[in-house]
Enzyme design. Structure first.
Site, PDB file in Angstrom:
ATOM      1  N   GLY A   1       7.284  -4.760   7.506  1.00 15.65           N
ATOM      2  CA  GLY A   1       5.897  -4.788   7.067  1.00 15.65           C
ATOM      3  C   GLY A   1       5.055  -5.313   7.929  1.00 15.65           C
ATOM      4  O   GLY A   1       3.711  -5.272   8.148  1.00 15.65           O
TER       5      GLY A   1
ATOM      6  N   ASP B   1       3.628  -9.623   6.975  1.00 14.33           N
ATOM      7  CA  ASP B   1       2.525  -8.838   6.363  1.00 14.33           C
ATOM      8  C   ASP B   1       1.707  -9.679   5.191  1.00 14.33           C
ATOM      9  O   ASP B   1       0.720  -9.806   5.192  1.00 14.33           O
ATOM     10  CB  ASP B   1       2.819  -7.488   6.093  1.00 14.33           C
ATOM     11  CG  ASP B   1       4.096  -7.455   5.058  1.00 14.33           C
ATOM     12  OD1 ASP B   1       4.840  -8.498   4.827  1.00 14.33           O
ATOM     13  OD2 ASP B   1       4.326  -6.239   4.808  1.00 14.33           O
TER      14      ASP B   1
ATOM     15  N   ASP C   1       3.674 -12.986  -0.892  1.00 16.29           N
ATOM     16  CA  ASP C   1       3.603 -12.624  -2.403  1.00 16.29           C
ATOM     17  C   ASP C   1       4.359 -13.824  -3.019  1.00 16.29           C
ATOM     18  O   ASP C   1       3.671 -14.829  -3.345  1.00 16.29           O
ATOM     19  CB  ASP C   1       4.252 -11.056  -2.580  1.00 16.29           C
ATOM     20  CG  ASP C   1       3.914 -10.691  -3.763  1.00 16.29           C
ATOM     21  OD1 ASP C   1       3.114 -11.119  -4.659  1.00 16.29           O
ATOM     22  OD2 ASP C   1       5.143  -9.706  -4.443  1.00 16.29           O
TER      23      ASP C   1
ATOM     24  N   LYS D   1      -1.473 -13.339  -1.328  1.00 14.49           N
ATOM     25  CA  LYS D   1      -1.977 -12.836  -2.607  1.00 14.49           C
ATOM     26  C   LYS D   1      -2.399 -14.216  -3.308  1.00 14.49           C
ATOM     27  O   LYS D   1      -1.465 -15.145  -3.396  1.00 14.49           O
ATOM     28  CB  LYS D   1      -0.859 -12.128  -3.397  1.00 14.49           C
ATOM     29  CG  LYS D   1      -0.900 -10.809  -3.125  1.00 14.49           C
ATOM     30  CD  LYS D   1      -0.017  -9.858  -3.876  1.00 14.49           C
ATOM     31  CE  LYS D   1       0.241  -8.678  -3.259  1.00 14.49           C
ATOM     32  NZ  LYS D   1       1.048  -8.020  -4.254  1.00 14.49           N
TER      33      LYS D   1
ATOM     34  N   PHE E   1      -1.296  -4.871  -5.755  1.00 16.03           N
ATOM     35  CA  PHE E   1      -0.601  -4.307  -4.888  1.00 16.03           C
ATOM     36  C   PHE E   1      -1.062  -3.484  -3.934  1.00 16.03           C
ATOM     37  O   PHE E   1      -1.998  -2.668  -4.022  1.00 16.03           O
ATOM     38  CB  PHE E   1       0.532  -3.294  -5.443  1.00 16.03           C
ATOM     39  CG  PHE E   1       1.442  -2.778  -4.738  1.00 16.03           C
ATOM     40  CD1 PHE E   1       2.711  -3.650  -4.480  1.00 16.03           C
ATOM     41  CD2 PHE E   1       1.429  -1.719  -4.080  1.00 16.03           C
ATOM     42  CE1 PHE E   1       3.822  -3.315  -3.650  1.00 16.03           C
ATOM     43  CE2 PHE E   1       2.605  -1.123  -3.185  1.00 16.03           C
ATOM     44  CZ  PHE E   1       3.894  -2.027  -2.964  1.00 16.03           C
ATOM     45  N   VAL E   2      -1.125  -3.881  -2.605  1.00 15.68           N
ATOM     46  CA  VAL E   2      -1.812  -2.977  -1.309  1.00 15.68           C
ATOM     47  C   VAL E   2      -0.897  -2.266  -0.596  1.00 15.68           C
ATOM     48  O   VAL E   2       0.254  -2.542  -0.412  1.00 15.68           O
ATOM     49  CB  VAL E   2      -2.773  -4.047  -0.694  1.00 15.68           C
ATOM     50  CG1 VAL E   2      -3.587  -4.699  -1.712  1.00 15.68           C
ATOM     51  CG2 VAL E   2      -1.891  -5.209   0.019  1.00 15.68           C
TER      52      VAL E   2
ATOM     53  N   ASP F   1       3.818  -1.050   2.714  1.00 16.45           N
ATOM     54  CA  ASP F   1       4.109   0.194   2.229  1.00 16.45           C
ATOM     55  C   ASP F   1       4.396   0.277   0.739  1.00 16.45           C
ATOM     56  O   ASP F   1       4.387  -0.714   0.043  1.00 16.45           O
ATOM     57  CB  ASP F   1       5.411   0.559   2.716  1.00 16.45           C
ATOM     58  CG  ASP F   1       6.673  -0.111   2.040  1.00 16.45           C
ATOM     59  OD1 ASP F   1       6.485  -1.464   2.137  1.00 16.45           O
ATOM     60  OD2 ASP F   1       7.452   0.293   1.299  1.00 16.45           O
TER      61      ASP F   1
ATOM     62  N   ARG G   1       2.481   3.060   5.720  1.00 16.91           N
ATOM     63  CA  ARG G   1       2.641   2.017   6.562  1.00 16.91           C
ATOM     64  C   ARG G   1       1.464   2.203   7.635  1.00 16.91           C
ATOM     65  O   ARG G   1       0.807   1.474   8.306  1.00 16.91           O
ATOM     66  CB  ARG G   1       3.830   1.769   7.308  1.00 16.91           C
ATOM     67  CG  ARG G   1       4.806   1.071   6.328  1.00 16.91           C
ATOM     68  CD  ARG G   1       5.972   0.498   7.111  1.00 16.91           C
ATOM     69  NE  ARG G   1       7.086   0.531   6.154  1.00 16.91           N
ATOM     70  CZ  ARG G   1       7.463  -0.683   5.633  1.00 16.91           C
ATOM     71  NH1 ARG G   1       6.657  -1.734   5.449  1.00 16.91           N
ATOM     72  NH2 ARG G   1       8.439  -0.936   4.914  1.00 16.91           N
TER      73      ARG G   1
HETATM   74  P1  IMP Z   1       7.621 -12.016  -1.142  1.00 18.97           P
HETATM   75  O1  IMP Z   1       7.584 -11.589  -2.616  1.00 18.97           O
HETATM   76  O2  IMP Z   1       6.674 -12.939  -0.670  1.00 18.97           O
HETATM   77  O3  IMP Z   1       9.085 -12.462  -0.986  1.00 18.97           O
HETATM   78  O4  IMP Z   1       7.137 -10.575  -0.358  1.00 18.97           O
HETATM   79  C1  IMP Z   1       8.345  -9.776  -0.123  1.00 18.97           C
HETATM   80  C2  IMP Z   1       7.832  -8.397   0.715  1.00 18.97           C
HETATM   81  O5  IMP Z   1       7.296  -7.727  -0.254  1.00 18.97           O
HETATM   82  C3  IMP Z   1       6.799  -8.640   1.748  1.00 18.97           C
HETATM   83  O6  IMP Z   1       7.084  -9.125   3.000  1.00 18.97           O
HETATM   84  C4  IMP Z   1       6.186  -7.067   1.604  1.00 18.97           C
HETATM   85  O7  IMP Z   1       6.806  -6.635   2.461  1.00 18.97           O
HETATM   86  C5  IMP Z   1       6.491  -6.830   0.236  1.00 18.97           C
HETATM   87  N1  IMP Z   1       5.103  -6.945  -0.659  1.00 18.97           N
HETATM   88  C6  IMP Z   1       4.761  -7.865  -1.300  1.00 18.97           C
HETATM   89  N2  IMP Z   1       3.460  -7.636  -1.855  1.00 18.97           N
HETATM   90  C7  IMP Z   1       3.373  -6.259  -1.452  1.00 18.97           C
HETATM   91  C8  IMP Z   1       2.191  -5.499  -1.630  1.00 18.97           C
HETATM   92  O8  IMP Z   1       1.181  -5.620  -2.281  1.00 18.97           O
HETATM   93  N3  IMP Z   1       2.193  -4.034  -1.166  1.00 18.97           N
HETATM   94  C9  IMP Z   1       3.277  -3.781  -0.171  1.00 18.97           C
HETATM   95  N4  IMP Z   1       4.332  -4.669   0.013  1.00 18.97           N
HETATM   96  C10 IMP Z   1       4.239  -5.963  -0.558  1.00 18.97           C
HETATM   97 MG    MG Z   2       7.766  -7.043   4.540  1.00 23.36          MG
END
Ligand code: IMP
Ligand code: MG
Length: 201
Positions: free
Chosen positions: A61, A117, A120, A148, A170-171, A177, A183
């Site tokens: 990402g 990127d 979340d 977020k 979700f973006v 992606d 992407r």
């Molecule tokens: P985490 O939940 O912070 O571990 O995020 C894991 C991964 O999920 C991020 O690095 C992104 O690649 C993907 N991700 C999380 N939220 C989004 C979203 O809104 N759109 C697309 N990918 C996301």
């Molecule tokens: Mg990622």
């Protein structure tokens, strides 16, 4: 209307357009360069600077963001990518994180900046950050394009650099992606609910 709407189906609305992204990435780059410069000392010689600064982009990402960001940081540095898989959730809900392959092992004493990127749930960055911290880098910082707005209970750190705080939606685009697509869409947009859109996250 989102740019390229016929080519990229099911986009709902643009949250952050290309001009706003470019302006913010420029600011982040200047801030990061100035912080690193300060840490290394104004007169640090070029060879020292080059060996000291390591950027760690998290695949996949971060690729678009990091490509733009590094060109806004006019310093010698190296890049060491790290791949992380989320498992075993769906494409939209991450349930955990696991590092694929090897982490760089020579980070002790270096100035390390992890780039991703989006923050979340924080599982991905939390994992990478804690594993790198064990190596005792001289400094360890995290830069995300997006953060977020959601509670991250138990997370005892925040990224030092955040491009934009966004709602818990979700973006896609600019590296992010849905099921591997979008992407290369050049701005940050939401998807139509039901088409990968917001419900259920
Ligand atoms: P985490 O939940 O912070 O571990 O995020 C894991 C991964 O999920 C991020 O690095 C992104 O690649 C993907 N991700 C999380 N939220 C989004 C979203 O809104 N759109 C697309 N990918 C996301
Ligand atoms: Mg990622």
């Amino acid at each position: 209307m989102p740019a390229h709407a016929p080519v990229f189906p099911n986009l709902e609305r643009v949250l952050i357009d290309q001009a706003a992204i470019a302006a913010r990435v420029g600011q982040l780059g200047r801030q990061i360069a100035s912080d690193l410069q300060q840490e290394l000392g104004r007169d640090a010689d070029a060879a020292l600077v080059a060996s000291q600064i390591v950027l760690i982009p998290i695949l996949t990402g971060s690729i678009v963001f990091v490509a733009d960001l590094i060109r806004q940081i006019p310093m010698m540095m190296s890049l060491r990518v790290v791949a992380v898989s989320s498992y075993p959730g769906t494409s939209m809900v991450s349930k955990g994180a696991k590092i694929r392959g090897e982490l760089p092992a020579d980070l002790a004493g270096r100035h390390v900046l992890i780039v991703d990127d989006i923050l979340d749930t924080g599982r991905t960055l939390g994992l990478v950050r804690s594993m790198i911290a064990e190596q005792r880098p001289a400094s360890l910082r995290v830069c995300v394009l997006l953060r977020k707005a959601l509670p991250r209970p138990g997370q005892d750190w925040e990224p030092e650099y955040v491009g934009f705080d966004i709602p818990d939606e979700f973006v896609v685009g600019y590296g992010l992606d849905f099921d591997g697509y979008y992407r290369n869409y050049p701005e940050i947009a939401t998807l139509i609910p039901g088409m990968g859109g917001t419900q259920g996250r």
